[in-house]
Design an enzyme around this catalytic site. Structure first.
Site, PDB file in Angstrom:
ATOM      1  N   ASP A 101       0.782  -1.090   0.041  1.00 23.56           N
ATOM      2  CA  ASP A 101      -0.155  -0.014   0.090  1.00 23.56           C
ATOM      3  C   ASP A 101       0.890   1.231  -0.106  1.00 23.56           C
ATOM      4  OD1 ASP A 101      -2.476   1.345   0.438  1.00 23.56           O
ATOM      5  OD2 ASP A 101      -1.707   2.024   2.200  1.00 23.56           O
ATOM      6  N   THR A 132      -3.128   5.632  -4.125  1.00 21.73           N
ATOM      7  CA  THR A 132      -1.947   6.082  -3.492  1.00 21.73           C
ATOM      8  C   THR A 132      -0.732   5.974  -4.277  1.00 21.73           C
ATOM      9  OG1 THR A 132      -1.666   4.326  -1.966  1.00 21.73           O
ATOM     10  CG2 THR A 132      -3.226   6.310  -1.116  1.00 21.73           C
ATOM     11  N   THR A 133      -0.486   4.885  -4.553  1.00 17.27           N
ATOM     12  CA  THR A 133       0.819   4.624  -5.495  1.00 17.27           C
ATOM     13  C   THR A 133       0.654   5.156  -6.818  1.00 17.27           C
ATOM     14  OG1 THR A 133       1.046   2.380  -4.422  1.00 17.27           O
ATOM     15  CG2 THR A 133       2.356   2.775  -6.325  1.00 17.27           C
ATOM     16  N   ASP A 154      -9.462  -0.227   1.588  1.00 12.12           N
ATOM     17  CA  ASP A 154      -9.181   0.401   0.493  1.00 12.12           C
ATOM     18  C   ASP A 154     -10.440   0.159  -0.250  1.00 12.12           C
ATOM     19  OD1 ASP A 154      -6.777   1.481   1.203  1.00 12.12           O
ATOM     20  OD2 ASP A 154      -5.557   0.276   0.057  1.00 12.12           O
TER      21      ASP A 154
END
Length: 533
Positions: A56, A89-90, A382
């Site tokens: 994550d 997020t990545t 998520d």
């Protein structure tokens, strides 16, 4: 400038920030996509060392310490993405890094940063417009929309540790979010981690489960109870003044003090009984004497309910949290259909069924170890956040690099119509978008050049559902494979990455303050005469 302060200007300052931002993107880009790798985060503190295994992006970035200002901007960007939509997020960190990588090449070609920023803005608007144009809304058909939610959940979980059980976890997430009935309050969904068994044994319970035990001597089951939720001290009242003391010159005086304490507590219990509750839940400790008085009246007593659990309980039961009991007529008691003690594994829990807020649900995660359960919880969180955003936004797009390639081709067409230097920046924006599916293919160990060219060719021919099938390493039909994503997540990543790149590109001067020196107590007496006895 003070001694030990630093100053960087112009090209040196830009080089410094480019290096920091690109390094952050390089750190997390190997975790992108369904074939992304995991990272082990090993932290050592006063309480010993802890290990976290995750892919994550937000978890990785918030766990590392950096000094580079641009790197800190990207880490903050990832946190904002996680708070706003829960996933991507990545993606946002990698896209911002790729935009700055392209901007660095343009700066070396003597293109002014302001022209690059203007080109990026034009490209962002074109990409956003294309993103909305290719999005689909199936919310009119309830069955089709539920299928879309299931596909989005499985796509989100396909890059997580729970990949092999993604059908089960996708169903858990979809069922829990649909119970919210359009509400965005995720506090109604409680996740309990219970080591033991396998991940296949995880389940969704339509109710609220509290990780506490019912007090000894109280009834273990209540049907249609009235519930009083409190946050009040139920131990013997003590003198609160710091340093206050009570002196007694005989055992009779001590007995009088104890009797007074009991009398005061008895009055408090009588006030609680005036509310006529069937269950009394307190945030704080309850001593044996008030427990006994309440149990004698047939009231179920639950003590030390954690603060987070108390807040959730009050919400799902429709109750007020009270700290004083003088006005029973103004206190709202909670209600549910049934409260009982259940067993999960080897531990006892309290289950509230048929709560006043029917949106409440509890997901119980099972697994062989805490590291697996922690990552499963992050993955499920998520998926739940993305589903909640999809229910609000209702529009979906195809995954597998489809949206990035379509945006890239649309931006390329825009670049062909621009005569000024901004066209170079628009073209660079297109390359940054194209880098995302390239990285996904690289992380799968496939021939990324061939795959990306095939994908570009298919979309250019009009195959609007083409994308990367990372299971077979081919270009496949995303609609048939059910690989879909939430429009809101992709749009937020696009806008946030572009804004971060613009902000960093504007920097041409870095001033670092001198570190604050600790004063040595011995320096106070330096140069003073010694006084000898």
């Amino acid at each position: 400038y003070k001694l030990e302060s630093l100053e960087e200007k112009g090209e040196i300052a830009r080089l410094h920030i480019f290096v920091g931002a690109i390094a952050i993107a390089e750190l997390v880009k190997t975790t992108l996509g369904p074939k992304g790798m995991d990272k082990i985060l090993h932290s050592v503190g006063e309480k010993g060392s802890t290990i976290t295994i995750t892919n994550d992006g937000a978890t990785i970035l918030k766990s590392i310490q950096v000094n580079n200002p641009a790197a800190k901007v990207l880490i903050e960007l990832s946190k904002v993405q996680d708070d706003a939509v829960g996933d991507g997020t990545t993606t946002v960190a990698v896209l911002a890094g790729e935009l700055l990588r392209q901007a660095e090449s343009l700066v070396q070609m003597k293109v002014h940063p302001q022209l690059i920023i203007e080109g990026f803005r034009q490209a962002r608007d074109v990409a956003r417009e294309k993103l909305h144009a290719i999005s689909i809304d199936n919310s009119v058909d309830e069955a089709k929309f539920r299928e879309d939610l299931n596909h989005i959940a499985m796509t989100t979980l396909s890059s997580k540790l729970v990949f092999h059980e993604k059908e089960l976890f996708a169903k858990l997430a979809v069922d829990a979010v649909l119970r919210l009935k359009g509400s965005n309050n995720l506090d109604y969904i409680k996740i309990i981690k219970k080591p033991g068994g396998s991940m296949k044994e995880s389940f969704l319970d339509e109710g609220f489960i509290l990780e506490k035990n019912i007090t000894v001597g109280c009834p273990k089951v209540k049907i249609n109870p009235k519930i009083l939720v409190a946050n009040s001290p139920m131990d013997y009242d003590k003198i609160k003044i710091f340093g206050g003391k009570v002196k007694a010159d005989s055992m009779d005086k001590i007995a009088e003090i104890e009797a007074a304490e009991k009398s005061k507590m008895k009055n408090k219990v009588d006030k609680i009984l005036a509310h006529k509750p069937d269950i009394f839940i307190n945030r704080q400790l309850i001593y044996n004497y008030p427990e006994q008085l309440l149990a004698e009246k047939g009231i179920m007593v639950i003590e030390h309910a954690d603060f987070d659990g108390t807040e959730r309980l009050a919400a799902v039961l429709g109750a007020d949290i009270v700290s004083t009991f003088d006005t029973p007529e103004s206190v709202k008691l909670g209600s549910c259909q049934k409260v009982e003690e259940i067993m999960i594994g080897e531990d006892r829990f309290i289950k509230f069924s048929g709560c006043a807020a029917s949106q409440a649900s509890t997901i119980v995660l099972r697994g062989s170890g805490l590291h697996i359960l922690d990552e499963a919880e992050r993955s499920l969180h998520d998926a739940i956040c993305v589903l909640a955003q999809t229910i609000i936004n209702k529009r979906i797009i195809y995954g597998g690099g489809n949206s990035e390639m379509q945006m890239s081709l649309a931006v390329d067409e825009k670049a062909k119509t621009v005569k000024t230097k901004e066209g170079l920046a628009i073209e660079a924006f297109s390359k940054a978008l194209k880098a995302l599916p390239t990285i996904i293919a690289e992380n799968g160990g496939y021939d990324c050049a061939t795959l990306i060219q095939n994908l570009k060719s298919e979309i250019y021919k009009g195959n609007s559902t083409a994308g990367l099938d990372m299971t077979l390493g081919l270009v496949g039909d995303m609609k048939a494979l059910g690989i879909t994503e939430c429009l809101r997540v992709k749009e937020q990543a696009l806008l946030s990455a572009c804004e971060a790149a613009e902000m960093i590109l504007r920097v041409d001067h870095i001033a670092t303050c001198a570190p604050r020196r600790r004063e040595d107590p011995r320096d106070r007496y330096a140069g003073q005469p010694l006084l000898l006895p």
